[in-house]
Enzyme design. Structure first.
Site, mmCIF file in Angstrom:
data_model
loop_
_atom_site.group_PDB
_atom_site.id
_atom_site.type_symbol
_atom_site.label_atom_id
_atom_site.label_comp_id
_atom_site.label_asym_id
_atom_site.label_seq_id
_atom_site.Cartn_x
_atom_site.Cartn_y
_atom_site.Cartn_z
ATOM 1 N N LEU A 196 -95.841 -31.418 33.389
ATOM 2 C CA LEU A 196 -97.245 -31.758 33.152
ATOM 3 C C LEU A 196 -97.949 -32.224 34.433
ATOM 4 O O LEU A 196 -97.397 -32.975 35.228
ATOM 5 C CB LEU A 196 -97.340 -32.866 32.099
ATOM 6 C CG LEU A 196 -96.721 -32.547 30.733
ATOM 7 C CD1 LEU A 196 -96.972 -33.711 29.764
ATOM 8 C CD2 LEU A 196 -97.259 -31.245 30.149
ATOM 9 N N HIS A 197 -99.171 -31.742 34.597
ATOM 10 C CA HIS A 197 -100.015 -32.160 35.727
ATOM 11 C C HIS A 197 -101.363 -32.584 35.163
ATOM 12 O O HIS A 197 -101.569 -32.572 33.931
ATOM 13 C CB HIS A 197 -100.138 -31.010 36.741
ATOM 14 C CG HIS A 197 -100.535 -29.703 36.132
ATOM 15 N ND1 HIS A 197 -101.757 -29.489 35.540
ATOM 16 C CD2 HIS A 197 -99.847 -28.535 35.995
ATOM 17 C CE1 HIS A 197 -101.822 -28.258 35.093
ATOM 18 N NE2 HIS A 197 -100.667 -27.651 35.339
ATOM 19 N N HIS A 202 -103.010 -30.467 32.421
ATOM 20 C CA HIS A 202 -102.537 -30.714 31.046
ATOM 21 C C HIS A 202 -103.116 -32.026 30.517
ATOM 22 O O HIS A 202 -103.514 -32.121 29.355
ATOM 23 C CB HIS A 202 -101.006 -30.850 31.003
ATOM 24 C CG HIS A 202 -100.252 -29.616 31.390
ATOM 25 N ND1 HIS A 202 -99.505 -29.530 32.536
ATOM 26 C CD2 HIS A 202 -100.125 -28.424 30.766
ATOM 27 C CE1 HIS A 202 -98.930 -28.341 32.608
ATOM 28 N NE2 HIS A 202 -99.294 -27.644 31.551
ATOM 29 N N GLN A 252 -91.886 -15.378 26.884
ATOM 30 C CA GLN A 252 -93.057 -15.019 27.685
ATOM 31 C C GLN A 252 -92.738 -14.848 29.168
ATOM 32 O O GLN A 252 -93.642 -14.654 29.968
ATOM 33 C CB GLN A 252 -94.184 -16.032 27.480
ATOM 34 C CG GLN A 252 -93.950 -17.407 28.070
ATOM 35 C CD GLN A 252 -95.056 -18.381 27.686
ATOM 36 O OE1 GLN A 252 -95.105 -18.888 26.571
ATOM 37 N NE2 GLN A 252 -95.972 -18.629 28.600
ATOM 38 N N LYS A 302 -107.856 -22.203 32.982
ATOM 39 C CA LYS A 302 -107.062 -21.670 34.102
ATOM 40 C C LYS A 302 -106.372 -20.366 33.670
ATOM 41 O O LYS A 302 -106.312 -19.399 34.403
ATOM 42 C CB LYS A 302 -106.036 -22.740 34.511
ATOM 43 C CG LYS A 302 -104.771 -22.258 35.145
ATOM 44 C CD LYS A 302 -104.933 -22.110 36.608
ATOM 45 C CE LYS A 302 -103.742 -21.588 37.365
ATOM 46 N NZ LYS A 302 -102.568 -21.214 36.650
ATOM 47 N N ASP A 303 -105.845 -20.350 32.443
ATOM 48 C CA ASP A 303 -105.256 -19.131 31.886
ATOM 49 C C ASP A 303 -106.278 -18.545 30.919
ATOM 50 O O ASP A 303 -106.122 -18.619 29.697
ATOM 51 C CB ASP A 303 -103.939 -19.456 31.177
ATOM 52 C CG ASP A 303 -102.904 -20.002 32.142
ATOM 53 O OD1 ASP A 303 -102.563 -19.296 33.100
ATOM 54 O OD2 ASP A 303 -102.464 -21.156 31.967
ATOM 55 N N SER A 316 -101.330 -26.065 38.502
ATOM 56 C CA SER A 316 -100.409 -25.216 37.753
ATOM 57 C C SER A 316 -99.007 -25.771 37.949
ATOM 58 O O SER A 316 -98.678 -26.260 39.042
ATOM 59 C CB SER A 316 -100.476 -23.783 38.306
ATOM 60 O OG SER A 316 -99.339 -23.061 37.888
#
Ligand code: PAF
Length: 280
Positions: free
Chosen positions: A35-36, A39, A63, A151-152, A187
């Site tokens: 986690l950053h 998140h 994935q 971001k995604d 990320s």
């Protein structure tokens, strides 16, 4: 309050049942851990909207495109739990493999169209893995609200569509990308960058900003694109998988931002794949 760490589906269901019965809003923040602040901004947003918040941590094998990438993905559960302490969330759901994919698991959720471009092409099967696990996490948590980072952005579109198409009663919230001071999008993969590569990594965002300014000034996308590719290559980016202007809603390729558009990029730097996108 220290959140309880739940490791099994029965424990998760036991925790969420009373919340559901009382009609509470239950927020889920799906993550793969490491986690950053990106998140954590999703967790803060979930706390604003919901009565109960669950963060899920599951490094989803379905994935990943390579065993190597899956093996190298950072796993930092204790640090993650510590970072979540100040948010006063209700639970951290850390399922092991069989809680998500029990023996005989045979179902794949696949979203057509939106996944035919960008990461859908460069990471075959990736979005089927994301869509399948996110569907499981939505149904296992019975959340009313889910929080994903822009971001995604393609992932955000995919999960929004699957919730709508499958009538899953959940509101998907897209939250802005959080950046380091030098512009690099946060990320979990940034942890994999060497010190040298970390210094170069923000150049991706700088070039995207430069294209965006150029478009505003009326320059042709093709010219801006080729200048950016030249700069990125000379900075050490090896494989620029895509650097494209697309419609924000359905990801159609555009030459000019004639409707709400975003610039999307994926490029490799010293063995690490970086992706980013910005509104244009
Ligand atoms: O964005 C991620 O970290 C993952 O793709 C997600 C949404 C947690 C699904 O595994």
């Amino acid at each position: 309050m220290i959140a309880s760490i739940l490791r099994t589906l029965p424990d998760l269901r036991a925790a969420t049942r009373p919340w559901q019965m009382s009609g509470a809003r239950i927020g889920v923040v799906p993550t793969m851990g490491a986690l950053h602040d990106g998140h954590l901004s999703l967790v803060a947003e979930a706390k604003k909207h919901c009565d109960h918040v669950i963060v899920t941590i599951f490094v989803n094998p379905k994935q990943f495109n390579s065993e190597e990438d899956l093996k190298n993905y950072p796993r930092t559960e204790n640090d993650d739990a510590r970072k979540l302490e100040r948010f006063d969330i209700d639970a951290i759901y850390v399922p092991d493999g069989p809680q998500i994919y029990p023996d005989g698991f045979a179902t794949t959720v696949s979203v057509a169209g939106l996944t035919d471009v960008m990461d859908g092409v460069h990471r075959p099967g990736h979005f089927d893995g994301v869509a399948t696990v996110v569907t499981k996490l939505f149904t296992q948590t019975s959340a009313t609200d889910a929080f994903f980072g822009e971001k995604d952005f393609q992932q955000l579109q995919v999960v929004t569509r699957l919730a709508r198409d499958l009538d899953i009663p959940i509101t998907v919230h897209g939250c802005p990308t959080i950046r380091e001071i030098d512009g690099l999008a946060m990320s979990s993969r940034n942890l994999l960058l060497s010190d040298r590569a970390r210094v170069k990594a923000p150049i991706l965002f700088e070039e995207m900003e430069r294209i965006s300014e150029g478009l505003r000034a009326g320059h042709a996308f093709a010219d801006l694109h080729s200048a950016a590719v030249t700069h990125l290559k000379s900075a050490g980016f090896t494989d620029i998988e895509y650097l494209e202007l697309r419609a924000a809603d359905d990801l159609t390729l555009l030459d000019v931002p004639s409707r709400p558009a975003r610039l999307f990029a994926a490029a490799w730097l010293a063995g690490v794949r970086l992706i980013d996108n910005i509104a244009v």
